[in-house]
Structures are given as C-alpha cells and as structure tokens.
Design an enzyme around this catalytic site. Sequence first.
Site, mmCIF file in Angstrom:
data_model
loop_
_atom_site.group_PDB
_atom_site.id
_atom_site.type_symbol
_atom_site.label_atom_id
_atom_site.label_comp_id
_atom_site.label_asym_id
_atom_site.label_seq_id
_atom_site.Cartn_x
_atom_site.Cartn_y
_atom_site.Cartn_z
ATOM 1 N N CYS B 104 7.023 -17.090 80.678
ATOM 2 C CA CYS B 104 8.372 -17.422 80.263
ATOM 3 C C CYS B 104 8.475 -16.770 78.888
ATOM 4 O O CYS B 104 7.517 -16.769 78.115
ATOM 5 C CB CYS B 104 8.510 -18.930 80.153
ATOM 6 S SG CYS B 104 10.184 -19.428 79.777
ATOM 7 N N ASN B 208 16.310 -24.613 81.177
ATOM 8 C CA ASN B 208 16.614 -24.145 79.825
ATOM 9 C C ASN B 208 16.754 -22.629 79.740
ATOM 10 O O ASN B 208 16.855 -22.073 78.660
ATOM 11 C CB ASN B 208 15.563 -24.665 78.822
ATOM 12 C CG ASN B 208 14.160 -24.184 79.145
ATOM 13 O OD1 ASN B 208 13.954 -23.463 80.122
ATOM 14 N ND2 ASN B 208 13.197 -24.568 78.335
ATOM 15 N N PHE B 210 18.534 -19.002 79.894
ATOM 16 C CA PHE B 210 19.908 -18.614 79.579
ATOM 17 C C PHE B 210 20.039 -17.152 79.234
ATOM 18 O O PHE B 210 19.049 -16.460 79.021
ATOM 19 C CB PHE B 210 20.432 -19.456 78.398
ATOM 20 C CG PHE B 210 19.690 -19.216 77.102
ATOM 21 C CD1 PHE B 210 19.925 -18.076 76.342
ATOM 22 C CD2 PHE B 210 18.756 -20.134 76.633
ATOM 23 C CE1 PHE B 210 19.240 -17.851 75.152
ATOM 24 C CE2 PHE B 210 18.064 -19.908 75.433
ATOM 25 C CZ PHE B 210 18.311 -18.763 74.699
ATOM 26 N N GLU B 212 22.558 -15.335 76.400
ATOM 27 C CA GLU B 212 23.478 -15.782 75.352
ATOM 28 C C GLU B 212 23.999 -14.615 74.527
ATOM 29 O O GLU B 212 23.234 -13.741 74.125
ATOM 30 C CB GLU B 212 22.722 -16.771 74.451
ATOM 31 C CG GLU B 212 23.554 -17.459 73.392
ATOM 32 C CD GLU B 212 22.746 -18.551 72.658
ATOM 33 O OE1 GLU B 212 22.530 -19.630 73.234
ATOM 34 O OE2 GLU B 212 22.334 -18.298 71.510
ATOM 35 N N ASN B 333 4.521 -18.232 77.252
ATOM 36 C CA ASN B 333 3.602 -19.023 78.101
ATOM 37 C C ASN B 333 2.583 -18.053 78.691
ATOM 38 O O ASN B 333 2.845 -17.439 79.731
ATOM 39 C CB ASN B 333 4.346 -19.646 79.296
ATOM 40 C CG ASN B 333 5.107 -20.907 78.950
ATOM 41 O OD1 ASN B 333 5.065 -21.392 77.844
ATOM 42 N ND2 ASN B 333 5.792 -21.444 79.943
ATOM 43 N N SER B 388 19.738 -19.540 66.716
ATOM 44 C CA SER B 388 18.426 -18.990 67.065
ATOM 45 C C SER B 388 17.961 -18.139 65.884
ATOM 46 O O SER B 388 18.766 -17.833 65.005
ATOM 47 C CB SER B 388 18.534 -18.119 68.320
ATOM 48 O OG SER B 388 18.989 -18.875 69.413
ATOM 49 N N HIS B 406 7.932 -21.443 69.348
ATOM 50 C CA HIS B 406 8.657 -20.707 70.398
ATOM 51 C C HIS B 406 10.092 -21.167 70.576
ATOM 52 O O HIS B 406 10.858 -20.557 71.303
ATOM 53 C CB HIS B 406 7.914 -20.780 71.728
ATOM 54 C CG HIS B 406 8.261 -21.975 72.570
ATOM 55 N ND1 HIS B 406 8.152 -23.276 72.119
ATOM 56 C CD2 HIS B 406 8.726 -22.059 73.841
ATOM 57 C CE1 HIS B 406 8.511 -24.104 73.069
ATOM 58 N NE2 HIS B 406 8.868 -23.415 74.128
ATOM 59 N N LYS B 482 24.262 -20.143 81.666
ATOM 60 C CA LYS B 482 23.061 -20.931 81.980
ATOM 61 C C LYS B 482 22.940 -21.181 83.470
ATOM 62 O O LYS B 482 23.925 -21.140 84.191
ATOM 63 C CB LYS B 482 23.110 -22.274 81.234
ATOM 64 C CG LYS B 482 22.766 -22.132 79.749
ATOM 65 C CD LYS B 482 22.629 -23.454 79.071
ATOM 66 C CE LYS B 482 21.301 -24.084 79.288
ATOM 67 N NZ LYS B 482 20.291 -23.700 78.317
#
Lengths: 146, 483
Positions: B104, B208, B210, B212, B333, B388, B406, B482
């Site tokens: 991820c 979670n 997305f 954006e 991950n 972010s 992260h 999303k």
Amino acid sequence: MRRETEKVRERYEVIEHTADIGIRAFGGDLKELFVNSAQGMFAIIADLDKVEVKKSLKIECKAESAEELLVSWLGELLYHFNVDEILGKEFTIVKLDNNYLEGEIGGDKFDSTKHSLKNEIKGVTYHNLKIEKKDDLWQVEVIFDV
Amino acid sequence: MKEPWSGPIQKVNDYCYEIPQSYKSGMRVPGRIYANEILLKDIFRDYAPEQVANAAFLPGIVKHSLAMPDIHWGYGFCIGGVAATDPEDGGVITPGGVGFDINCGVRLIRTNLKQGEIRDKIEGLINTLAQEVPAGLGSKSEMKISHEELRKVIVEGSGWAVRRGYGVERDLEFTEERGAIRGANPDKISQRAYERGRAQVGTLGSGNHFCEVQVIDEVYEPKIAEVFNLFKGQITVMIHTGSRGFGYQVCDDYLKMMLPYFDKEKLPDRQLVCAPLNSKEGKNYFAAMCCAANYAWANRQSLMHLVRKGFEKFFGKKWQDLGMDLIYDVAHNIAKFEKHIVDGEEKTLCVHRKGATRAFPPGHPDVPLRYKRVGQPVIIPGDMGRCSFLLVGTEKAAETFYSTCHGAGRVMSRTAAIKSINAKALSQELRSKGIIVRTAGRETLAEEAPQAYKDVADVVDVVAGAGISKKVCRMKPLGVVKG
C-alpha cells in the site's frame, strides 16, 4: 442486528477496533459458532436484507486447530465472495472436528442493482484469536483487516 | 481494550519514549515510540504500545522495535511499526509485519495549474476523475489481463505499465525501487492470487484509498520545493492504494503456510507468525511479497495514467503540457533488504515497515539523481478535511533505519464513526470548506471523516521535531474520489 424475541441469544456483535473491524460471535456449540461468525462477517461486507438464497456452494477446509479452521472457513467464504461474487446469507456446517470442516453456503451472486456493499474485508486475521467456552456458550473474537 | 495501556515507559527525549526490554520476558530489544506527550495519551488509550512490545519478540530483531507517531492498534504489528531483522542472527520475516495490503503506498503528481485557474472547475474535474478511475468495493478494471500477462506484471511492476503505454520511462526514475523490487518469483504465487489479481490492475479499491486533487498552501523549504518543481498555489494530485486482492491473497496464503511453525511459547500473537529469512518458507514469502509489491506499483502507475487521461479530457490539453510529472511514489507496507550501520558495522537487514515510510537522506545511493542533494521525498496523506504533507529524509533517521510516519492514523473506530457522524452534513461541511468528495461506498464518507483521524500536522510535527524527516510543503484537499 435483528432479534426475533428478546430471549433469543445474540449470534454475534461487531466490536470496536481503531483501524479495523472485529466481531464477537457466540454459539451453543462449535458448529453454531462457525455459522454465526460467517453471518457476522457478511453483515460487515453487505446489507443482507435484499440477498436471496439462490445459489449454494460446498466448502471444505483442513487446519491444525479449531481457531485455524475458523480462519480458513471465513477465508474460504471471503475468497468465493471475491472471485465468484457470492454474497453469503445462510450457512450450514455439515461436519466439524478440530482439523476438518465441511460446510455449505447459500446466497446470491452480487448484483449492484439489487445489493449494497458496505466494507471491503482485506483479510481475516489470527490476531489474539482464541475460541473459548464460557458458561456453556462458545465464543470467539475475530479481527478483519478492512 | 477498555483501560488505557499502563506498561512502563521512559522518556528518551521530547519526541521519543522507550518501553524497556524488561517489560515482558520474551522481548529481545526495547520498544521505542516516536510521539509527544499529547499524542501519547491517545496512543495509550488505544493499547498499541503492547503491540510494539510484542514485535520486540521477533527473532533476530535489531536495536529497537519502533513505532512512528501515527501508531495505532493493528493486528500482530501495530500500524506505524518498524522492525529490522538480521538474517545473520536468525532474523525472521513476518507477513504480519507487512500486512494484507502489501505495498500500500502513495504517489504525488505535480501539475502546471494554479489554484486561481481551476477555482470554479473542481467539481467538474472530480466528476471526470470519478468516471475515469474505477473505485469502490467490487469495482473492476477495464484492462483485461491474461494469466501470462499477470506473471509479467508482478515481475516488471511499474515498468510493465509503462511498456503498455501507461506512462513514460521518466516515471520509473521517481518511483521507489523504480517500481519493481528485485526478488519476485511468479512461481511462488497461488492460483487464487492470480484469479483475484486479474481484474484489478488500475483500480483504487475502497476504505481509506483515494485519489485527491490538492493545492500547495504552505511551503516550508522553498529551495527543496524548487528541486521538486513545486510552488505555493500549485495544483497536485495524490493517489493512495495498494496491491488489491492479489496482495491480500498472498498474505493469507503465507500466513497459513507459516502457521505450523508458530510457537506460542516464543511469540505472544499468532498474527506475528514468521519464518527465518534464510529458510525456504522465509525466502518463498519474500519472493511472493515482491510479486505483490510489484503488482501495487503497476496498479498505481496505471491509475496515474487514468488520472492523466482524466485531466486531458477535462482541460483539453496533453498531460505533458499540463506538467503532470510524477514527484515520487513510496511504499508504506513492505519488508525490504537494506544496508544499515549497526554499532559501527554495515549490515544487510530486512526492514519491515507496516504503516511506515522509507526516508532516505541526501546522498543515499537509492535517491534519484535529481533529488540527491535534498533527500528522498516522503509523501504523508492526511484525512480528506485537513491536509497532507511532503517531507524529505534526513541523516538523523539512521536511528529509525531511515523510516518515518505514513499518515494521520485513526483515533476513532469505523463503527464509532458511522454511528456518530452524519454523512450528509459532513459532505455539506466539506463543500463549504471548498472540498468536493465523491465516494463509491455508502458508509465510506462517515468512516473516513476527518474527526476519525489524528491531525496529520501533529504527527508530522513529531517526526520533524525528532529530526527524522524535514517538512517541505503542505497540501490542502480540493476534491477527493474515494472507494
């Protein structure tokens, strides 16, 4: 969760977990515990009210212990949901011992015009997994990665 | 999980706290949590420090079992956990230290657009992107991939996508591992993983994950931002997703394969089941994990292609003319073999990062040439209502095996969020703040509400305060697709 009468025992409850979702399932015996765990998992995945039982599928699993067998069983159901898109509604355990399970799932193929999905479960975890018997009632907590 | 965690904790400095090795008898090293006093309260309530202590049981673990400030309760490892193991010292690899969603990660794309130019166009742009990007549970890709082709995807990663026309060679230079980690072996993948992976290359997924559209609203290090070709008021795009069902199946397959080796006398949680790095099982898992990591890179590369197509369609210009270059792509991950200095000696370690990001310093050989002077970009997504960050790695991060946070980290469970948050009101509130959100899932909006997360700014302030990363700029969301 819907209850027939107040006296009917809870089959499962959804438990709080910061990042993921878990269930605590109950059963008068292990077979019932396995069935209720599956009910709990599919209740997290989708709204099952509109799912009719039109298809059935046989499931077979082998494992080293009852806990591992439970994760395998739920994992099999999840696999058939992901690949064959079978939304499970009714579950039967035909045979069950500590190492072997034979069961059946009844449900319908996912149809976006009829069914609504709620959560994607990425995996069934072994986290703190322990099947226990308390006052004649079997119970287990299962955490799903969502 | 009712009572807050009450184990022993010692302050190392304002940004770091230690769980002594003496806390539990099987711990091989102490635990270290990067946090400040305020974050620590939430962390204790969440019980996650117990999982930091549990990871310290892993055979061959080096120095510390680490947790980043976005630490929260996971399974096996905590989310935000970092553990390095030494293959020469019986070190192990554990699928629980990587997670189901292998690789991820996040990528950040720049544009030439300025906020003023698209102020009234966000809604239209987000609607176009929502059409282009398959999102949500059960969404399928338009790409039909055969079994043989999928075997190429999982070896070649982003490169596969580029060769298929989904991007350019330059994109690879700015992707961690150039979008393809070495060691992938398609023969170590189950039939089931192949089945699940075929229809999902180029899909966002749900939860979670997305895509954006953002604007840079604060620049902390203008000189570094310049190297990345970033400036205040600029529009950027962020993509957050992973290896989809393919990765989940790989994790599941190998957990099962390792379970017979689980020794409950030596490990406190079955989800930490592991195998020595030098064993057949350990090597097979690593080879399969690499396949899933490459799948994720091919996925994010393909999604970036769809985003570029969406922008082309909406603005009627080529993506190259819109300046849509990839800034960087990071995994959060993953387990990787890396060289680190331990007590003055260089060692090759297997660094597990579960909800943690690699953060190499300036001059590191794995930082792209163009960024060599400033360090590796680190992309930290926040929740959809706040912001972010873009950070860079530092030399000080040697103490965390060059790892940093992260993301924001949850503070509220999904069930609690669904119960307490009204999705419609939230959608209107976000809109009034100038943020347009499109979700595929019915409950996604409430589940992913800003108040369900820590403020990512607090998390980033800790890693910046601790000196293990440096803040470059902050991005504010304008529109979100999303799953």
